[in-house]
Design an enzyme around this catalytic site. Sequence first.
Site, mmCIF file in Angstrom:
data_model
loop_
_atom_site.group_PDB
_atom_site.id
_atom_site.type_symbol
_atom_site.label_atom_id
_atom_site.label_comp_id
_atom_site.label_asym_id
_atom_site.label_seq_id
_atom_site.Cartn_x
_atom_site.Cartn_y
_atom_site.Cartn_z
ATOM 1 C CG ASP A 1 -2.277 0.622 0.952
ATOM 2 O OD1 ASP A 1 -2.309 1.858 0.815
ATOM 3 O OD2 ASP A 1 -3.296 -0.092 0.880
ATOM 4 C CG HIS B 1 -5.256 3.934 0.843
ATOM 5 N ND1 HIS B 1 -4.841 2.654 0.537
ATOM 6 C CD2 HIS B 1 -6.514 4.048 0.334
ATOM 7 C CE1 HIS B 1 -5.806 2.033 -0.117
ATOM 8 N NE2 HIS B 1 -6.834 2.849 -0.254
ATOM 9 C CB SER C 1 -9.388 0.670 -0.072
ATOM 10 O OG SER C 1 -8.855 0.878 -1.344
#
Length: 574
Positions: free
Chosen positions: A181, A220, A511
């Site tokens: 990620d 994220h 996600s």
Amino acid sequence: MNRWGLVGLMALAACAPENTLYTEAQGGACPGVTAGALTDEARALTAPSLPLDDGREPFIIRYRDDGVSAASRVRQFGGQVTATFRSVPAVAARLSSREREALAKDPSVESIEPDQVWHSLGAATAPALSFASAAARGRIPGGYAGGLRQVQANEVWDLDEDGQPDPGRPTGAGTRVCIIDSGLDMEHPSLRQAVVASWDFLDGDTNTSDGVLGAWGSGHGTHVAGIVAARPGAPIKGMETGSLVGVAPGTELVIARVLDLNGRTQMSIVLAALEYCSAKKAKVASLSLGGGFASKTTLEAFQAAYDSGMLVVAASGNDGGQVVSYPASDPSVLAVGAVDDQGRRADFSSGGHELALVAPGVDVLSLFPRGLGGRSEVLELDANETQLMSRPLQYSPAGTKVAPLVDCGAGDSLESCKDSTCSGFIAYVRPGFLPIEQVMVNVMKQGAQAVIIGNEVVEGGLEIFSLPRRGRWVPAVTINQAGGTMLDRVLGYNVRVHVEPTDYTHMSGTSMSTPYVVGVAALLFSAHPSATPAQVREALVSTARDLGPVGHDEGYGHGMVQARRALESLSYLP
């Protein structure tokens, strides 16, 4: 990771929607107002995007002789090798057009294919339909997020329901999960003890922090990692009590940073990360990214990862259609879509025949880089100090503003705030078709010191909005439909808007669904270390709670992943 010096001088760092273009806001209706995007000078200080603009293009070169000496042969033609692979007979390289033509004539070269640009499947816009009363007051109690209960994780390791993992129960302990990620906040108190290995594939070092000096990246990766492995008991800024707990709170994390500050990467970097995860003995890999397409190289690489003993789980995509994003659609990968807290398919969740499972993906509460999350309060000072349910916009700056409330309509022009004053006011807007960032620019130019965004979502919910990651903004919150009705009665009176930084946030997207399945898989591997990816995969899909039409369907796959039921199905294993 490397640092880019003066980036630390930039204002608030936050996550911009990919490929967003918004107007540079300098000056405007009120003299001296700066609002919106970065100046050209500040933008020049940001980290470079992928691919580099050096006249070369990225490619994958496959060789017929199993890649023997492939890297040296590419270099002989002048190519700049960026990655070599063990699992496929190929190398990644940057080539000029002349070098590519020369390599194409080499009889040992099987093919030359584009090194695809992939990207994060960023936060989706979705309603928060069941915002709890505690959250409405601006405080979030610690403990189990709703999604954790939906997937039965606490039923695996907290049988006495005391809020702590029970001794001897599977928690993911002894199992490694690889988070491929954007990196993460390596010093977040809930993750600090979880990371056992890390590598930054962009900068070639072990510092996998999500961001640059003085400026966070998207957050994220931290959010994803928190869903999987947040440790219980760690204090989190903004939590009233306790802490958040991950699906598999004993899991060991391997961090592979592959996404740049714009949420982009290249296929070759992801494939190199897969090999790294496998070498570090990860049992599960999390991929909340996509946007590519299958090739012979990717098919072989994901099959090799599966054969090595690692289950790869990927997000289905946030396009809302019936096409599962790649690599989630790869036959060796487990594709995960999103549902809300009622088990309904999220509007943004991509489906298709490759979809295997769904998991919570709407308004998911998880960790965020320290101080980059937010909680908010909106108080009607002239109406018995009534506090309204609110949510800060993602990446809103912190601050407290008290000023008259002005109706700015849709905020679609520099004349939208009819009763505005350059001495300051709080803008109340109900956006139409303009991007939120443009609405913000318009009302800030007219003197707004804070912005309240009205919401048309019914059932008492809130819409999740986001500001671009870097720029000049004022505190901004969204309120629900009922709150908007109340504000309509106090236009012209003072209201108070307060945004406070926290170490957590809510996000929506596939996600967020993916790490729920990743965490459940980690629990199964923890309980049965000898299990194969095929056995764990079968346990996950065969015990899922059926949603939608009976049996497998393109909107829900096999259904909602269920940790306790999946674990029970593997009772035959040692």
